[in-house]
Design a protein around this motif. Sequence first.
Motif, PDB file in Angstrom:
ATOM      1  N   TYR A 233       0.833  -1.201   0.000  1.00 22.01           N
ATOM      2  CA  TYR A 233       0.000   0.000   0.000  1.00 22.01           C
ATOM      3  C   TYR A 233       0.871   1.255   0.000  1.00 22.01           C
ATOM      4  O   TYR A 233       1.834   1.360   0.765  1.00 22.01           O
ATOM      5  CB  TYR A 233      -0.917   0.024   1.226  1.00 22.01           C
ATOM      6  CG  TYR A 233      -2.128  -0.856   1.079  1.00 22.01           C
ATOM      7  CD1 TYR A 233      -3.169  -0.497   0.231  1.00 22.01           C
ATOM      8  CD2 TYR A 233      -2.240  -2.051   1.782  1.00 22.01           C
ATOM      9  CE1 TYR A 233      -4.290  -1.313   0.076  1.00 22.01           C
ATOM     10  CE2 TYR A 233      -3.355  -2.871   1.642  1.00 22.01           C
ATOM     11  CZ  TYR A 233      -4.372  -2.482   0.790  1.00 22.01           C
ATOM     12  OH  TYR A 233      -5.474  -3.299   0.641  1.00 22.01           O
ATOM     13  N   THR A 235       0.372   5.798  -0.836  1.00 20.18           N
ATOM     14  CA  THR A 235      -0.650   6.839  -0.992  1.00 20.18           C
ATOM     15  C   THR A 235      -0.626   7.495  -2.362  1.00 20.18           C
ATOM     16  O   THR A 235      -1.543   8.218  -2.717  1.00 20.18           O
ATOM     17  CB  THR A 235      -0.469   7.934   0.069  1.00 20.18           C
ATOM     18  OG1 THR A 235       0.879   8.417   0.013  1.00 20.18           O
ATOM     19  CG2 THR A 235      -0.776   7.412   1.455  1.00 20.18           C
ATOM     20  N   SER A 236       0.411   7.256  -3.142  1.00 15.82           N
ATOM     21  CA  SER A 236       0.584   7.965  -4.413  1.00 15.82           C
ATOM     22  C   SER A 236       0.265   7.063  -5.598  1.00 15.82           C
ATOM     23  O   SER A 236       0.775   5.948  -5.705  1.00 15.82           O
ATOM     24  CB  SER A 236       2.032   8.466  -4.523  1.00 15.82           C
ATOM     25  OG  SER A 236       2.355   8.787  -5.848  1.00 15.82           O
ATOM     26  N   THR A 284      -3.045   1.932  -4.051  1.00 15.10           N
ATOM     27  CA  THR A 284      -3.539   2.898  -3.084  1.00 15.10           C
ATOM     28  C   THR A 284      -4.628   2.201  -2.272  1.00 15.10           C
ATOM     29  O   THR A 284      -4.962   1.045  -2.522  1.00 15.10           O
ATOM     30  CB  THR A 284      -4.129   4.128  -3.793  1.00 15.10           C
ATOM     31  OG1 THR A 284      -5.215   3.701  -4.621  1.00 15.10           O
ATOM     32  CG2 THR A 284      -3.079   4.823  -4.658  1.00 15.10           C
ATOM     33  N   ASN A 285      -5.224   2.944  -1.320  1.00 13.16           N
ATOM     34  CA  ASN A 285      -6.244   2.291  -0.491  1.00 13.16           C
ATOM     35  C   ASN A 285      -7.544   2.063  -1.247  1.00 13.16           C
ATOM     36  O   ASN A 285      -8.534   1.611  -0.668  1.00 13.16           O
ATOM     37  CB  ASN A 285      -6.496   3.076   0.803  1.00 13.16           C
ATOM     38  CG  ASN A 285      -6.990   4.489   0.537  1.00 13.16           C
ATOM     39  OD1 ASN A 285      -7.271   4.864  -0.604  1.00 13.16           O
ATOM     40  ND2 ASN A 285      -7.086   5.281   1.585  1.00 13.16           N
ATOM     41  N   SER A 303       3.693   3.670   2.790  1.00 10.40           N
ATOM     42  CA  SER A 303       3.357   4.985   3.328  1.00 10.40           C
ATOM     43  C   SER A 303       2.610   4.833   4.642  1.00 10.40           C
ATOM     44  O   SER A 303       1.973   3.809   4.893  1.00 10.40           O
ATOM     45  CB  SER A 303       2.486   5.763   2.331  1.00 10.40           C
ATOM     46  OG  SER A 303       3.106   5.851   1.068  1.00 10.40           O
ATOM     47  N   SER A 306      -3.493   6.696   6.988  1.00 12.18           N
ATOM     48  CA  SER A 306      -4.070   7.953   7.471  1.00 12.18           C
ATOM     49  C   SER A 306      -4.703   7.809   8.850  1.00 12.18           C
ATOM     50  O   SER A 306      -4.874   8.797   9.559  1.00 12.18           O
ATOM     51  CB  SER A 306      -5.112   8.479   6.476  1.00 12.18           C
ATOM     52  OG  SER A 306      -6.135   7.515   6.275  1.00 12.18           O
ATOM     53  N   ALA A 339       1.565  12.455   5.365  1.00 11.19           N
ATOM     54  CA  ALA A 339       0.251  11.845   5.586  1.00 11.19           C
ATOM     55  C   ALA A 339      -0.773  12.893   6.019  1.00 11.19           C
ATOM     56  O   ALA A 339      -1.934  12.861   5.591  1.00 11.19           O
ATOM     57  CB  ALA A 339       0.350  10.741   6.632  1.00 11.19           C
TER      58      ALA A 339
END
Length: 481
Positions: A233, A235-236, A284-285, A303, A306, A339
């Motif tokens: 995983y 975030t980008s 990503t998520n 990453s 969140s 984040a």
Amino acid sequence: MKLESVLNQFFGYSDFRPGQKEVIESVLKGQDVIALLPTGMGKSLCYQLPGYVFNQPVLIISPLLSLMQDQVDQMKQFKEKRVVALNSFLNPDQKRATIHNLHNYRFIFISPEMLLQEQVQHKLNSMQLSLIVVDEAHCISQWGFDFRPDYLRIGEVIAKEDRPPILALSATATEKVLGDIESYLKMKNTFKFIHSVDRPNIHLGKMLFQAREDKIDWMIDHVTQTAGPGIIYTTSRSKTESLSGRLLQSGIACAAYHGGMDPLDRQFIQQQFIDGTLEWIVATNAFGMGVHKQNVRQVIHESLPSNMANYMQEIGRAGRDGEDSLAILLYAEGDEELAKFIGIDDYPVDAHVDSYIGYRARKEQPASMIHNGEISETAFRVLDYWMQQLPPEGVKQQLTSMKYAKMRAVEEVMGLIDTNTCMREKLVHYFGQTLENRPNDCCQCCGIDYKNIILLRDNISRQSFHLNWEERIKKLLLGNS
């Protein structure tokens, strides 16, 4: 009526899994129920079995189109023909026909956005529903405030005096999220079944690095030496592409997955991962919910997640077969600031509130803010919801409060990085529970040897994933014929 007999008749099982019977009994008594059952514990049975007992339509409000379609397909495979997904995959003619015949279905899957449409509400109000299910109910709190405020309106739609019982299902939820679920769904005298969030077969690792690029080098080395299947995983969206590209160059059957991709491409990649054609997904998520793959052995977070709930949901995709699996959280200095920035970057600001008021004063549609490039569609949905709930100053205070909450949530995840005590205990405690037992190789702080949990890659595992593109397509098509 003996529930075990119904279970055997319709599902072929002789015994319930922990929590299922208690939840079903409460639903059959007409109670509102919140059930927290870990991934793989059979949450769907908790509404499917009552659907056969009641023999009247069950409405299931579900967050993702792919999740709905997957559940519909699974039920059809088990010979249930009276099931339908009412969503944007349907063309206008199909949608009209489905709504017209909705009363003939036993199980009706629908998104929160579709539920709010007037023609859908009119039809549902004319029907006698036996049960209303909110699947992945934590999304009310996690997504409702962030980018899908229609989740917060579900309770307004279904809050009738003669409504059927509500069953809210999730794998994880804090006390606050439980409160949000109960409040926004307008539940009454709620029975709660809370299973332990701990998954002893998921072992918790963490790695600290000086620079972010060092994480990439470590992952390439780690993935090429250890066996999957696994999920990374990040975030980008761009990082999913670049990292999956490097893994492909290193001989790993891998693909990127993110929300910016074509839906059919995402579905194809997801299916490849499920059937074993792909060994690793870099995502990503947007990836994971509704992915029923039992043997995921590793989940790596490149990453910082969140919030703790997302982290728990994502690592929960490992080890659904009950076998040992590994979740590794990677950290480099400054990750928490990144984040936080990502978490609040697309939130409305005070200037958007003032602009919204200006549009109203000029008798113009505030939605024009999107077309005029003043605000993103996601941020406008959040702004528009709160502008209908609160006065302008109250909206500004609400948005500020939400931003601070997002930043605090990142700090809570940092607690896993900073702690020298048991990571598992800290994670379980966050959800208001007590850790009963620590497994061997519990976590990085208790002591862990990755070699005890995951296998090193061998020639057999390499050969099974190293197919050229023609062989992979042939395998996929033959597997689905």
